[in-house]
Design an enzyme around this catalytic site. Structure first.
Site, PDB file in Angstrom:
ATOM      1  N   ARG A   1     -10.821  20.319  10.295  1.00  0.00           N
ATOM      2  CA  ARG A   1     -10.239  19.013  10.632  1.00  0.00           C
ATOM      3  C   ARG A   1      -9.029  18.700   9.757  1.00  0.00           C
ATOM      4  NH1 ARG A   1     -15.717  17.843  11.352  1.00  0.00           N
ATOM      5  NH2 ARG A   1     -15.932  16.818   9.335  1.00  0.00           N
TER       6      ARG A   1
ATOM      7  N   ASP B   1     -15.552  17.236  17.769  1.00  0.00           N
ATOM      8  CA  ASP B   1     -16.982  17.354  18.048  1.00  0.00           C
ATOM      9  C   ASP B   1     -17.267  16.754  19.418  1.00  0.00           C
ATOM     10  OD1 ASP B   1     -16.756  14.921  15.786  1.00  0.00           O
ATOM     11  OD2 ASP B   1     -17.851  14.407  17.608  1.00  0.00           O
TER      12      ASP B   1
ATOM     13  N   ARG C   1       0.428   9.398  16.139  1.00  0.00           N
ATOM     14  CA  ARG C   1      -0.856   9.707  15.508  1.00  0.00           C
ATOM     15  C   ARG C   1      -1.270  11.129  15.864  1.00  0.00           C
ATOM     16  NH1 ARG C   1      -5.898   9.265  13.736  1.00  0.00           N
ATOM     17  NH2 ARG C   1      -7.625   9.391  15.200  1.00  0.00           N
TER      18      ARG C   1
ATOM     19  N   HIS D   1       0.804  -1.236   0.000  1.00  0.00           N
ATOM     20  CA  HIS D   1       0.000   0.000   0.000  1.00  0.00           C
ATOM     21  C   HIS D   1       0.830   1.276   0.000  1.00  0.00           C
ATOM     22  CE1 HIS D   1      -2.459  -3.278   1.691  1.00  0.00           C
ATOM     23  NE2 HIS D   1      -3.403  -2.741   0.962  1.00  0.00           N
TER      24      HIS D   1
ATOM     25  N   ARG E   1      -3.848   4.878  -3.578  1.00  0.00           N
ATOM     26  CA  ARG E   1      -5.181   5.058  -2.970  1.00  0.00           C
ATOM     27  C   ARG E   1      -5.417   6.478  -2.460  1.00  0.00           C
ATOM     28  NH1 ARG E   1      -7.877  -0.014  -0.953  1.00  0.00           N
ATOM     29  NH2 ARG E   1      -6.813  -1.674  -2.063  1.00  0.00           N
TER      30      ARG E   1
ATOM     31  N   GLY F   1      -5.345  10.510  10.232  1.00  0.00           N
ATOM     32  CA  GLY F   1      -6.249   9.648   9.479  1.00  0.00           C
ATOM     33  C   GLY F   1      -6.508  10.214   8.089  1.00  0.00           C
TER      34      GLY F   1
ATOM     35  N   SER G   1      -8.296  13.341  15.106  1.00  0.00           N
ATOM     36  CA  SER G   1      -9.426  14.045  15.702  1.00  0.00           C
ATOM     37  C   SER G   1     -10.229  13.050  16.532  1.00  0.00           C
ATOM     38  CB  SER G   1     -10.299  14.677  14.613  1.00  0.00           C
ATOM     39  OG  SER G   1     -10.881  13.693  13.800  1.00  0.00           O
TER      40      SER G   1
ATOM     41  N   ARG H   1      -4.906  16.039   5.634  1.00  0.00           N
ATOM     42  CA  ARG H   1      -4.164  16.602   6.783  1.00  0.00           C
ATOM     43  C   ARG H   1      -2.676  16.283   6.645  1.00  0.00           C
ATOM     44  NH1 ARG H   1      -6.183  14.078  11.659  1.00  0.00           N
ATOM     45  NH2 ARG H   1      -8.140  14.897  10.883  1.00  0.00           N
TER      46      ARG H   1
HETATM   47  O1  LIG Z   1      -9.271  12.705  12.025  1.00  0.00           O
HETATM   48  P1  LIG Z   1      -8.784  11.285  12.024  1.00  0.00           P
HETATM   49  O2  LIG Z   1      -7.328  11.175  12.288  1.00  0.00           O
HETATM   50  O3  LIG Z   1      -9.204  10.520  10.770  1.00  0.00           O
HETATM   51  O4  LIG Z   1      -9.524  10.561  13.271  1.00  0.00           O
HETATM   52  C1  LIG Z   1     -10.916  10.458  13.506  1.00  0.00           C
HETATM   53  O5  LIG Z   1     -11.727  10.905  12.435  1.00  0.00           O
HETATM   54  C2  LIG Z   1     -12.269   9.797  11.703  1.00  0.00           C
HETATM   55  C3  LIG Z   1     -13.776   9.836  11.795  1.00  0.00           C
HETATM   56  O6  LIG Z   1     -14.272  11.024  11.305  1.00  0.00           O
HETATM   57  C4  LIG Z   1     -11.686   8.546  12.324  1.00  0.00           C
HETATM   58  O7  LIG Z   1     -10.546   8.160  11.612  1.00  0.00           O
HETATM   59  C5  LIG Z   1     -11.372   9.030  13.716  1.00  0.00           C
HETATM   60  O8  LIG Z   1     -10.433   8.286  14.432  1.00  0.00           O
HETATM   61  O1  LIG Z   2     -17.113  11.660  17.199  1.00  0.00           O
HETATM   62  C1  LIG Z   2     -16.040  11.374  16.663  1.00  0.00           C
HETATM   63  C2  LIG Z   2     -15.137  12.361  16.224  1.00  0.00           C
HETATM   64  C3  LIG Z   2     -13.978  11.989  15.655  1.00  0.00           C
HETATM   65  N1  LIG Z   2     -13.727  10.695  15.536  1.00  0.00           N
HETATM   66  C4  LIG Z   2     -14.576   9.729  15.958  1.00  0.00           C
HETATM   67  O2  LIG Z   2     -14.290   8.558  15.798  1.00  0.00           O
HETATM   68  N2  LIG Z   2     -15.707  10.109  16.518  1.00  0.00           N
END
Ligand SMILES: O=P(O)(O)O[C@H]1O[C@H](CO)[C@@H](O)[C@H]1O
Ligand SMILES: O=c1cc[nH]c(=O)[nH]1
Length: 232
Positions: A217, A204, A87, A4, A43, A20, A90, A24
Site C-alpha cells: 500500500r 482489499d 488523490r 499544518h 506531524r 493518505g 487505496s 506513500r
Molecule cells: O491509502 P489511503 O490513501 O490512506 O486511503 C485509504 O486507506 C485508509 C484506510 O486504510 C483511508 O485513508 C482510505 O481512504
Molecule cells: O476497505 C478499505 C480499504 C481501503 N480503504 C478503506 O477505507 N476501506
C-alpha cells in the site's frame, strides 16, 4: 506557512498528488520526482516538491478520513494557491468484479460523512470529479493500456463497520468501492472552484476478504501513479 504545513510561499506546485499515507508520499517523490525537496514534515505528514518530465509537481500526505484531508486540501488551496488536486489512494472493493490491485477512477463520491452533511444541513450535495481531469485520466489510462474502472464510490467515516453486510446496500446501487476522503476533496474543490480527481487502487475486498500488505500500500500502485503523473 499554514497551521499544518510549514512550506514557504512558492514552495508548493499548483498541482499536488494526495496519498493518505505519508510514506506513500515519500515513495512517490523519491521514485518519480526529479530533485525532490521535502517542504513539510509537521506531524510526519510529508510533503515534497520536484519535477516530473520537467513539470513542477508536489505530493502531500493527507492522513485518513474526511476531516484530515479537509485540513490539507483547505490549506493547499487557500494558503498555497493549489489549483489541481489528484488523490492517489487505496480502497476496499464492494463488487465481485472489482479485484484487488484494480484501478478505480471516482466519477462521484457517495458518503456517510458528516463533513458533507453538516454544511448542507440534511440536503444533499453530489460530490463529483472535475470533468476535464476525469477525461484526461481515462485517456491517459487508455494510451498506456492500463485497465481502469470508473463510477460511484463511497467515502466513509467508518473503516470498521459493526455490520459486516453494511457494504451490500451501497453495492446494490453499483457503488464500486469504499475509501475515506474523496467526497470531502470533491466538495472542497467545488467550494473553491479548483480541479480535483481521485484515483484509487483496490487494496482489499469486502466481498472476497483478500488483502494487500502495508508495504504494497505504501510502495506500489505504480500504474495509478503513472496515470496521475500523466495528467499533471
Ligand atoms: O491509502 P489511503 O490513501 O490512506 O486511503 C485509504 O486507506 C485508509 C484506510 O486504510 C483511508 O485513508 C482510505 O481512504
Ligand atoms: O476497505 C478499505 C480499504 C481501503 N480503504 C478503506 O477505507 N476501506
Amino acid at each position: 506557512m499554514s497551521i499544518h504545513i510549514e512550506a514557504k510561499n512558492g514552495e508548493i506546485a499548483p498541482t499536488v498528488l494526495l496519498p493518505g499515507d505519508p510514506m506513500r508520499a515519500k515513495w512517490i517523490a523519491e521514485t518519480y520526482f526529479e530533485n525532490p525537496t521535502l517542504y513539510n514534515d509537521v506531524r510526519g505528514m510529508f510533503g515534497y516538491t520536484g519535477t516530473y518530465k520537467g513539470k513542477l509537481v508536489s505530493v502531500q500526505g493527507t492522513g485518513m478520513g474526511a476531516p484530515s484531508i479537509g485540513i490539507y486540501a483547505h490549506e493547499l488551496i487557500k494558503k498555497y494557491d493549489v489549483q489541481k488536486l489528484i488523490r492517489v489512494g487505496s480502497a476496499g472493493s464492494y463488487q465481485k468484479e472489482v479485484n484487488i490491485r484494480d484501478i478505480v477512477i471516482a466519477m462521484a463520491a457517495s458518503s456517510n460523512s458528516s463533513f458533507n452533511n453538516l454544511p448542507f444541513q440534511g440536503e444533499n450535495f453530489a460530490p463529483t470529479a472535475h470533468a476535464e481531469l476525469f477525461l484526461a485520466a481515462i485517456n491517459a489510462a487508455n494510451e498506456r493500456n492500463i485497465p481502469v474502472k470508473a463510477g460511484n464510490i463511497l467515502t466513509s467515516d467508518i473503516f470498521y463497520q459493526e455490520d459486516a453486510d453494511y457494504y451490500k446496500k451501497w453495492a446494490k446501487y453499483g457503488v464500486l468501492c469504499v475509501e475515506m476522503e474523496t467526497a470531502a476533496l470533491y466538495t472542497l474543490a467545488a467550494r473553491f472552484n479548483v480541479k480535483a480527481l481521485s484515483l484509487l487502487t483496490i487494496s482489499d475486498s469486502l466481498v472476497t476478504h483478500e488483502t494487500t500488505t502495508s508495504e504494497e500500500r505504501a510502495e506500489t500502485f505504480k500504474e495509478m501513479i503513472e496515470i496521475a503523473l500523466a495528467i499533471i
